[in-house]
Design a protein around this motif. Structure first.
Motif, PDB file in Angstrom:
ATOM      1  N   TRP A 228       0.870  -1.178   0.000  1.00  0.00           N
ATOM      2  CA  TRP A 228       0.000   0.000   0.000  1.00  0.00           C
ATOM      3  C   TRP A 228       0.905   1.226   0.000  1.00  0.00           C
ATOM      4  CZ3 TRP A 228      -5.329   0.285  -0.234  1.00  0.00           C
ATOM      5  CH2 TRP A 228      -6.001  -0.943  -0.183  1.00  0.00           C
ATOM      6  N   VAL A 229       0.844   2.003  -1.082  1.00  0.00           N
ATOM      7  CA  VAL A 229       1.788   3.102  -1.261  1.00  0.00           C
ATOM      8  C   VAL A 229       1.052   4.405  -1.563  1.00  0.00           C
ATOM      9  CG1 VAL A 229       3.626   1.573  -2.081  1.00  0.00           C
ATOM     10  CG2 VAL A 229       2.092   2.656  -3.729  1.00  0.00           C
ATOM     11  N   GLN A 230       1.742   5.487  -1.248  1.00  0.00           N
ATOM     12  CA  GLN A 230       1.286   6.842  -1.589  1.00  0.00           C
ATOM     13  C   GLN A 230       2.287   7.427  -2.568  1.00  0.00           C
ATOM     14  OE1 GLN A 230      -1.359   8.727   0.224  1.00  0.00           O
ATOM     15  NE2 GLN A 230      -1.147  10.356  -1.277  1.00  0.00           N
ATOM     16  N   ILE A 231       1.835   7.691  -3.802  1.00  0.00           N
ATOM     17  CA  ILE A 231       2.670   8.323  -4.818  1.00  0.00           C
ATOM     18  C   ILE A 231       1.960   9.606  -5.242  1.00  0.00           C
ATOM     19  CG2 ILE A 231       3.784   8.087  -7.066  1.00  0.00           C
ATOM     20  CD1 ILE A 231       3.678   5.077  -6.735  1.00  0.00           C
ATOM     21  N   GLY A 232       2.548  10.744  -4.900  1.00  0.00           N
ATOM     22  CA  GLY A 232       1.862  12.005  -5.157  1.00  0.00           C
ATOM     23  C   GLY A 232       0.583  12.073  -4.331  1.00  0.00           C
ATOM     24  N   ASP A 233      -0.535  12.295  -4.995  1.00  0.00           N
ATOM     25  CA  ASP A 233      -1.832  12.372  -4.308  1.00  0.00           C
ATOM     26  C   ASP A 233      -2.587  11.048  -4.334  1.00  0.00           C
ATOM     27  OD1 ASP A 233      -1.448  15.069  -3.771  1.00  0.00           O
ATOM     28  OD2 ASP A 233      -2.323  15.699  -5.686  1.00  0.00           O
ATOM     29  N   THR A 234      -1.975   9.994  -4.854  1.00  0.00           N
ATOM     30  CA  THR A 234      -2.673   8.718  -5.029  1.00  0.00           C
ATOM     31  C   THR A 234      -2.214   7.706  -3.992  1.00  0.00           C
ATOM     32  OG1 THR A 234      -2.816   9.114  -7.418  1.00  0.00           O
ATOM     33  CG2 THR A 234      -3.218   6.873  -6.660  1.00  0.00           C
ATOM     34  N   TYR A 235      -3.186   7.127  -3.280  1.00  0.00           N
ATOM     35  CA  TYR A 235      -2.914   6.075  -2.295  1.00  0.00           C
ATOM     36  C   TYR A 235      -3.683   4.833  -2.716  1.00  0.00           C
ATOM     37  CZ  TYR A 235      -2.851   3.465   2.120  1.00  0.00           C
ATOM     38  OH  TYR A 235      -2.683   2.488   3.075  1.00  0.00           O
TER      39      TYR A 235
ATOM     40  N   ASP B 153     -11.300   3.630  -3.363  1.00  0.00           N
ATOM     41  CA  ASP B 153     -12.557   3.808  -4.100  1.00  0.00           C
ATOM     42  C   ASP B 153     -12.667   2.851  -5.281  1.00  0.00           C
ATOM     43  OD1 ASP B 153     -13.361   5.905  -2.443  1.00  0.00           O
ATOM     44  OD2 ASP B 153     -12.236   7.364  -3.611  1.00  0.00           O
ATOM     45  N   ASP B 154     -11.737   1.884  -5.375  1.00  0.00           N
ATOM     46  CA  ASP B 154     -11.730   0.863  -6.426  1.00  0.00           C
ATOM     47  C   ASP B 154     -11.459   1.453  -7.803  1.00  0.00           C
ATOM     48  OD1 ASP B 154     -11.779  -1.845  -7.057  1.00  0.00           O
ATOM     49  OD2 ASP B 154     -13.878  -1.797  -7.677  1.00  0.00           O
ATOM     50  N   ASN B 155     -10.669   2.517  -7.849  1.00  0.00           N
ATOM     51  CA  ASN B 155     -10.217   3.069  -9.123  1.00  0.00           C
ATOM     52  C   ASN B 155      -8.836   2.520  -9.450  1.00  0.00           C
ATOM     53  OD1 ASN B 155     -12.489   4.735  -9.459  1.00  0.00           O
ATOM     54  ND2 ASN B 155     -11.592   6.317  -8.169  1.00  0.00           N
ATOM     55  N   LEU B 156      -8.638   2.138 -10.704  1.00  0.00           N
ATOM     56  CA  LEU B 156      -7.331   1.677 -11.147  1.00  0.00           C
ATOM     57  C   LEU B 156      -6.553   2.877 -11.677  1.00  0.00           C
ATOM     58  CD1 LEU B 156      -5.420  -0.724 -11.732  1.00  0.00           C
ATOM     59  CD2 LEU B 156      -6.438  -0.829 -14.017  1.00  0.00           C
ATOM     60  N   VAL B 157      -5.396   3.162 -11.057  1.00  0.00           N
ATOM     61  CA  VAL B 157      -4.573   4.309 -11.433  1.00  0.00           C
ATOM     62  C   VAL B 157      -3.224   3.792 -11.922  1.00  0.00           C
ATOM     63  CG1 VAL B 157      -3.525   6.477 -10.668  1.00  0.00           C
ATOM     64  CG2 VAL B 157      -5.710   5.734  -9.700  1.00  0.00           C
ATOM     65  N   SER B 158      -2.843   4.212 -13.116  1.00  0.00           N
ATOM     66  CA  SER B 158      -1.554   3.822 -13.690  1.00  0.00           C
ATOM     67  C   SER B 158      -0.577   4.985 -13.547  1.00  0.00           C
ATOM     68  CB  SER B 158      -1.727   3.444 -15.166  1.00  0.00           C
ATOM     69  OG  SER B 158      -0.499   3.051 -15.736  1.00  0.00           O
ATOM     70  N   ILE B 159       0.547   4.735 -12.885  1.00  0.00           N
ATOM     71  CA  ILE B 159       1.535   5.777 -12.614  1.00  0.00           C
ATOM     72  C   ILE B 159       2.861   5.360 -13.241  1.00  0.00           C
ATOM     73  CG2 ILE B 159       2.771   7.049 -10.822  1.00  0.00           C
ATOM     74  CD1 ILE B 159       0.427   6.492  -8.961  1.00  0.00           C
ATOM     75  N   PRO B 160       3.434   6.179 -14.133  1.00  0.00           N
ATOM     76  CA  PRO B 160       4.716   5.817 -14.757  1.00  0.00           C
ATOM     77  C   PRO B 160       5.827   5.690 -13.716  1.00  0.00           C
ATOM     78  CG  PRO B 160       3.679   7.667 -15.899  1.00  0.00           C
ATOM     79  CD  PRO B 160       2.909   7.451 -14.636  1.00  0.00           C
ATOM     80  N   HIS B 161       6.724   4.736 -13.943  1.00  0.00           N
ATOM     81  CA  HIS B 161       7.879   4.597 -13.056  1.00  0.00           C
ATOM     82  C   HIS B 161       8.741   5.854 -13.063  1.00  0.00           C
ATOM     83  CE1 HIS B 161       7.020   0.421 -12.305  1.00  0.00           C
ATOM     84  NE2 HIS B 161       7.131   0.091 -13.576  1.00  0.00           N
ATOM     85  N   LEU B 162       8.557   6.697 -14.066  1.00  0.00           N
ATOM     86  CA  LEU B 162       9.293   7.957 -14.155  1.00  0.00           C
ATOM     87  C   LEU B 162       9.157   8.793 -12.888  1.00  0.00           C
ATOM     88  CD1 LEU B 162      10.919   9.801 -16.110  1.00  0.00           C
ATOM     89  CD2 LEU B 162       8.735  10.710 -16.908  1.00  0.00           C
TER      90      LEU B 162
ATOM     91  N   LEU C  50       9.602   7.904 -10.039  1.00  0.00           N
ATOM     92  CA  LEU C  50      10.664   7.559  -9.091  1.00  0.00           C
ATOM     93  C   LEU C  50      11.709   8.661  -8.993  1.00  0.00           C
ATOM     94  CD1 LEU C  50      11.514   3.785  -9.722  1.00  0.00           C
ATOM     95  CD2 LEU C  50      10.781   4.806  -7.579  1.00  0.00           C
ATOM     96  N   TRP C  51      11.947   9.361 -10.123  1.00  0.00           N
ATOM     97  CA  TRP C  51      12.998  10.369 -10.140  1.00  0.00           C
ATOM     98  C   TRP C  51      12.573  11.669  -9.453  1.00  0.00           C
ATOM     99  CZ3 TRP C  51      15.910   6.740 -11.156  1.00  0.00           C
ATOM    100  CH2 TRP C  51      15.894   5.963 -12.308  1.00  0.00           C
ATOM    101  N   SER C  52      11.267  11.924  -9.355  1.00  0.00           N
ATOM    102  CA  SER C  52      10.832  13.248  -8.895  1.00  0.00           C
ATOM    103  C   SER C  52       9.862  13.233  -7.721  1.00  0.00           C
ATOM    104  CB  SER C  52      10.172  14.008 -10.062  1.00  0.00           C
ATOM    105  OG  SER C  52       9.065  13.283 -10.570  1.00  0.00           O
ATOM    106  N   GLU C  53       9.241  12.092  -7.419  1.00  0.00           N
ATOM    107  CA  GLU C  53       8.226  12.040  -6.362  1.00  0.00           C
ATOM    108  C   GLU C  53       8.718  11.186  -5.192  1.00  0.00           C
ATOM    109  OE1 GLU C  53       5.257  13.456  -6.219  1.00  0.00           O
ATOM    110  OE2 GLU C  53       4.953  14.182  -8.250  1.00  0.00           O
TER     111      GLU C  53
END
Length: 276
Positions: free
Chosen positions: A128-135, A152-161, A163-166
């Motif tokens: 369970w991770v928090q990346i930016g505003d997405t948990y 909320d059962d939403n599928l969110v795709s976050i680029p590995h990119l 990693l460099w800035s967030e």
């Protein structure tokens, strides 16, 4: 004229595909795709039938094994397409890397970050991770992006990119232990020691509590009253919201039953409403 000569030299690096070589290449590609699909279906199926650390270990194997399959397929396919010599390999890989670097800079950066993510494991399947505003829970780690399923059962795709800035906050870090925090607000005039004992008992009697993990009740004073935070661990990270709901509702019911003064801030009208 020089450009034509360079193209001719580049063309000489590749083999002339005949039926036999085409069949070999097709078998490598089809085999790799079939193996990846099998891994992505079989390992999560097995993990969902396990509990605790074993589940997270099996889920974490999915992106690593997929990366090994992709690298293996690439190493098998290159000799089929290119005459296997050191000079040819250096030339073609250098040209390919240069072309990808200019044409697909962000995509290539995400691919590199994906390889780094597999090695450093800032997140794994089941975390369970928090990346930016997405948990949310990590459900799939692809070559380019990580897929999270939010509460909320939403599928969110976050680029590995990213990693460099967030910054990436990992709540359980590959283990079933995930700390939940439930907050209770009271007016300042009450018995703090009794309140702390009551909240500890509420957490201790929850059916979702992991008994081997510690329970902490933390209090601090605010201008409007006293804030209590109950910190405890559910049996499984996926139970975190049911656990927090159970603690909140039972704590509130017990506080009202024993007459503790709950804190409340009066709602104020919006400035436009007040002006009207």
């Amino acid at each position: 004229m020089p450009e034509s000569m360079d193209n001719d030299k580049l063309a000489e690096l590749f083999r002339q595909l005949d039926a036999s070589l085409a069949l070999d290449l097709a078998l490598v590609v089809i085999g790799a795709i079939a193996l990846i699909i099998s891994l992505q279906k079989t390992l999560p199926w097995l993990a969902n039938r396990l509990h605790g650390k074993s589940r997270h270990l099996v889920l974490a194997m999915v992106p690593l094994l997929r990366l090994i399959v992709v690298i293996g397929a690439f190493l098998l396919a290159v000799p089929v397409l290119i005459e296997p010599s050191l000079q040819n390999m250096v030339a073609i890989l250098g040209s390919l890397g240069l072309a990808l670097g200019f044409a697909l800079k962000d995509y290539a950066s995400s691919l590199v970050a994906g390889i780094v993510a597999v090695g450093e494991a800032p997140y794994r399947n089941g975390d369970w991770v928090q990346i930016g505003d997405t948990y949310g829970e990590v459900r799939h780690i692809g070559m380019r992006a990580v897929n999270l399923v939010t509460p909320d059962d939403n599928l969110v795709s976050i680029p590995h990119l990213k990693l460099w800035s967030e910054s990436i906050a990992n709540a359980n870090n590959g283990t079933p232990q995930l700390q939940c925090t439930v907050t209770v607000y009271l007016q300042p005039c009450h018995d703090g020691a009794r309140m702390r004992e009551l909240l500890f008992d509420v957490a201790l009697t929850s059916p979702y509590l992991a008994l081997a993990e510690p329970i902490a009740v933390v209090a601090d004073e605010q201008p409007w009253g006293t804030r209590y935070r109950v910190r405890a661990y559910p049996i499984d990270a996926r139970q975190q919201f049911r656990f927090a709901t159970d603690l909140t509702l039972r704590a509130k019911a017990e506080l009202l039953r024993q007459g503790f003064p709950l804190a409340a801030i009066e709602a104020r009208p919006a400035p436009d409403a007040a002006a009207g």
